[in-house]
Design a protein around this motif. Structure first.
Motif, PDB file in Angstrom:
ATOM      1  N   LYS A 178     -10.947  17.344   1.759  1.00 30.63           N
ATOM      2  CA  LYS A 178     -12.123  17.250   0.610  1.00 30.63           C
ATOM      3  C   LYS A 178     -11.500  16.758  -0.719  1.00 30.63           C
ATOM      4  N   GLY A 179     -12.451  15.963  -1.510  1.00 38.69           N
ATOM      5  CA  GLY A 179     -11.812  15.275  -2.803  1.00 38.69           C
ATOM      6  C   GLY A 179     -10.875  14.291  -2.576  1.00 38.69           C
ATOM      7  N   ASN A 183      -5.133  15.972  -4.557  1.00 40.10           N
ATOM      8  CA  ASN A 183      -3.703  16.642  -4.974  1.00 40.10           C
ATOM      9  C   ASN A 183      -2.579  16.567  -4.073  1.00 40.10           C
ATOM     10  N   LEU A 184      -2.772  15.945  -2.967  1.00 39.91           N
ATOM     11  CA  LEU A 184      -1.672  15.993  -1.784  1.00 39.91           C
ATOM     12  C   LEU A 184      -0.442  14.882  -1.983  1.00 39.91           C
ATOM     13  N   ARG A 185       0.731  15.694  -2.140  1.00 36.62           N
ATOM     14  CA  ARG A 185       2.072  15.124  -2.512  1.00 36.62           C
ATOM     15  C   ARG A 185       2.554  14.571  -1.251  1.00 36.62           C
ATOM     16  N   VAL A 203      -4.044   5.482   3.978  1.00 38.13           N
ATOM     17  CA  VAL A 203      -2.614   6.182   3.171  1.00 38.13           C
ATOM     18  C   VAL A 203      -2.930   5.839   1.799  1.00 38.13           C
ATOM     19  N   ARG A 204      -3.765   4.695   1.362  1.00 35.57           N
ATOM     20  CA  ARG A 204      -3.703   4.461  -0.125  1.00 35.57           C
ATOM     21  C   ARG A 204      -4.892   5.389  -0.563  1.00 35.57           C
ATOM     22  N   ALA A 205      -5.786   6.057   0.224  1.00 39.26           N
ATOM     23  CA  ALA A 205      -6.854   6.907  -0.235  1.00 39.26           C
ATOM     24  C   ALA A 205      -6.418   7.975  -0.957  1.00 39.26           C
ATOM     25  N   PHE A 206      -4.843   8.385  -0.755  1.00 37.33           N
ATOM     26  CA  PHE A 206      -4.297   9.683  -1.288  1.00 37.33           C
ATOM     27  C   PHE A 206      -3.644   9.309  -2.479  1.00 37.33           C
ATOM     28  N   GLU A 207      -4.174   9.615  -3.903  1.00 39.10           N
ATOM     29  CA  GLU A 207      -3.506   8.828  -4.805  1.00 39.10           C
ATOM     30  C   GLU A 207      -2.023   9.555  -5.433  1.00 39.10           C
ATOM     31  N   ASN A 208      -1.765  10.847  -5.039  1.00 35.81           N
ATOM     32  CA  ASN A 208      -0.583  11.274  -5.234  1.00 35.81           C
ATOM     33  C   ASN A 208       0.478  11.475  -3.987  1.00 35.81           C
ATOM     34  N   LEU A 209       0.040  10.958  -2.976  1.00 39.82           N
ATOM     35  CA  LEU A 209       0.950  10.988  -1.777  1.00 39.82           C
ATOM     36  C   LEU A 209       2.137  10.204  -2.201  1.00 39.82           C
ATOM     37  N   LEU A 219      -2.887   8.725   9.865  1.00 34.63           N
ATOM     38  CA  LEU A 219      -2.884   7.665   8.696  1.00 34.63           C
ATOM     39  C   LEU A 219      -3.036   6.427   9.035  1.00 34.63           C
ATOM     40  N   TYR A 220      -3.576   5.363   8.334  1.00 40.91           N
ATOM     41  CA  TYR A 220      -3.808   4.155   8.714  1.00 40.91           C
ATOM     42  C   TYR A 220      -2.688   3.593   7.568  1.00 40.91           C
ATOM     43  N   PHE A 221      -2.118   2.683   7.937  1.00 42.37           N
ATOM     44  CA  PHE A 221      -1.170   1.571   7.130  1.00 42.37           C
ATOM     45  C   PHE A 221      -1.534   0.204   6.896  1.00 42.37           C
ATOM     46  N   PRO A 222      -1.885  -0.458   5.781  1.00 35.88           N
ATOM     47  CA  PRO A 222      -2.202  -1.824   5.790  1.00 35.88           C
ATOM     48  C   PRO A 222      -1.339  -2.433   6.042  1.00 35.88           C
ATOM     49  N   GLU A 223      -1.182  -3.652   6.492  1.00 37.12           N
ATOM     50  CA  GLU A 223      -0.200  -4.703   6.832  1.00 37.12           C
ATOM     51  C   GLU A 223       0.994  -4.756   5.654  1.00 37.12           C
ATOM     52  N   GLU A 224       0.478  -4.938   4.578  1.00 39.17           N
ATOM     53  CA  GLU A 224       1.563  -5.182   3.523  1.00 39.17           C
ATOM     54  C   GLU A 224       2.451  -3.926   3.315  1.00 39.17           C
ATOM     55  N   LEU A 225       2.082  -2.754   3.335  1.00 39.79           N
ATOM     56  CA  LEU A 225       2.750  -1.516   3.440  1.00 39.79           C
ATOM     57  C   LEU A 225       3.830  -1.527   4.646  1.00 39.79           C
TER      58      LEU A 225
END
Length: 236
Positions: A178-179, A183-185, A203-209, A219-225
Motif C-alpha cells: 500500500k502507498g 517507507n520501505l527501507r 524497484v524504482r517504485a520504492f522511493e526509500n528502499l 522485484l523488477y530491475f531495469p537494464e541500467e540498474l
C-alpha cells in the motif's frame, strides 16, 4: 497537605492489581498462560504457556484486570500446535519465536501491531491464503513467516523493514504494497525466495528502499540498474 504528602497519598491509593507473574484462566477455568505487568502498571506482557493439557484454541483477552495486553514475549507459545489463535487488537509486539511451529491455518493480526520479531511464525506450516499485515507494522523480523502455504500478502504503507528470509518458502503469487511502499527501507536476502509473482514490482517504485537483493523474485530491475550492478561487482 504539602505537595509531597499529596503525592504520597495518591500513590497509596493506586495499587497495581498485579504484582508478580500471574496465570490467566480461560472460561473453562483452565490455566492457559502466565503474564506480568510493566512498571507503570499500564501494560501487560504475556509470558508463557502454562496449560498442562493441550488447548486447541488460544484466545488472549484485550484486558486483564482492566490493564491492556500489549506484548507477547519471546517463545511464549513456541512449539504449541494451536489450531486457532485469537489475538486482541491491543497487542503491539509479537516476540521472537512466539508462535513458532503453530498449526494455525489462518491468521488475523492485531490492529495496533508494530513489530513481528524474528521467527515469530516460523514453521507455522499450515498457514494459507492471504495475510493482511496491519496498518501500523513497521518491522518484520528474520524468518518470521518461513515455510507455509500463504499465496498473497498485503503490506501496509507503514512497513519499513522486511528482514532476511521473512517469507522464505512461502507459496506467494501476489504481493501488494500500500502507498507504493514509500517507507520501505530494506528487503533482506531471501525475504521472498521461491515466490512466483507474475507482476513484479519495479524497484524504482520504492522511493526509500536502500537494501535489497538482486536475486529477488518479487522485484523488477531495469537494464541500467542491472548493468550498474555488474560494474559494481566487477569493481569489487
Amino acid at each position: 497537605e504539602t505537595p509531597r504528602e499529596k503525592e504520597n497519598s495518591e500513590k497509596e491509593e493506586f495499587k497495581c492489581p498485579i504484582s508478580d507473574l500471574e496465570t490467566f484462566k480461560n472460561a473453562a477455568g483452565i490455566e492457559v498462560f502466565s503474564y506480568y505487568v510493566n512498571q507503570d502498571c499500564d501494560e501487560i506482557v504475556i509470558d508463557s504457556y502454562v496449560a498442562s493439557d493441550y488447548i486447541a484454541d488460544l484466545e488472549i483477552p484485550e484486558k486483564i484486570k482492566d490493564i491492556e495486553v500489549t506484548a507477547i514475549r519471546d517463545r511464549a507459545f513456541a512449539n504449541i500446535t494451536f489450531k486457532s489463535i485469537k489475538l486482541p487488537d491491543s497487542i503491539k509486539y509479537i516476540g521472537k519465536e512466539a508462535f513458532r511451529e503453530s498449526d494455525v491455518k489462518e491468521l488475523v493480526l492485531p490492529e495496533n501491531l508494530e513489530v513481528i520479531d524474528d521467527r515469530a511464525f516460523q514453521y507455522a506450516n499450515n498457514l494459507e491464503g492471504t495475510l493482511e499485515i496491519p496498518e501500523n507494522v513497521r518491522y518484520i523480523g528474520q524468518y518470521a513467516f518461513q515455510s507455509n502455504y500463504l499465496t498473497s500478502i498485503v503490506f501496509p504503507e507503514s512497513i519499513e523493514i522486511i528482514e532476511d528470509g521473512a517469507f522464505l518458502y512461502s507459496e506467494l503469487e501476489n504481493i501488494e504494497f500500500k502507498g507504493n511502499g514509500k517507507n520501505l527501507r530494506k528487503i533482506g536476502v531471501d525475504a521472498f525466495s521461491v515466490a512466483k509473482v507474475d507482476n513484479k514490482i519495479d524497484v524504482r517504485a520504492f522511493e526509500n528502499l536502500e537494501i535489497y537483493d538482486f536475486n529477488n523474485p518479487i522485484l523488477y530491475f531495469p537494464e541500467e540498474l542491472l548493468n550498474k550492478e555488474g560494474v559494481d561487482n566487477a569493481a569489487n
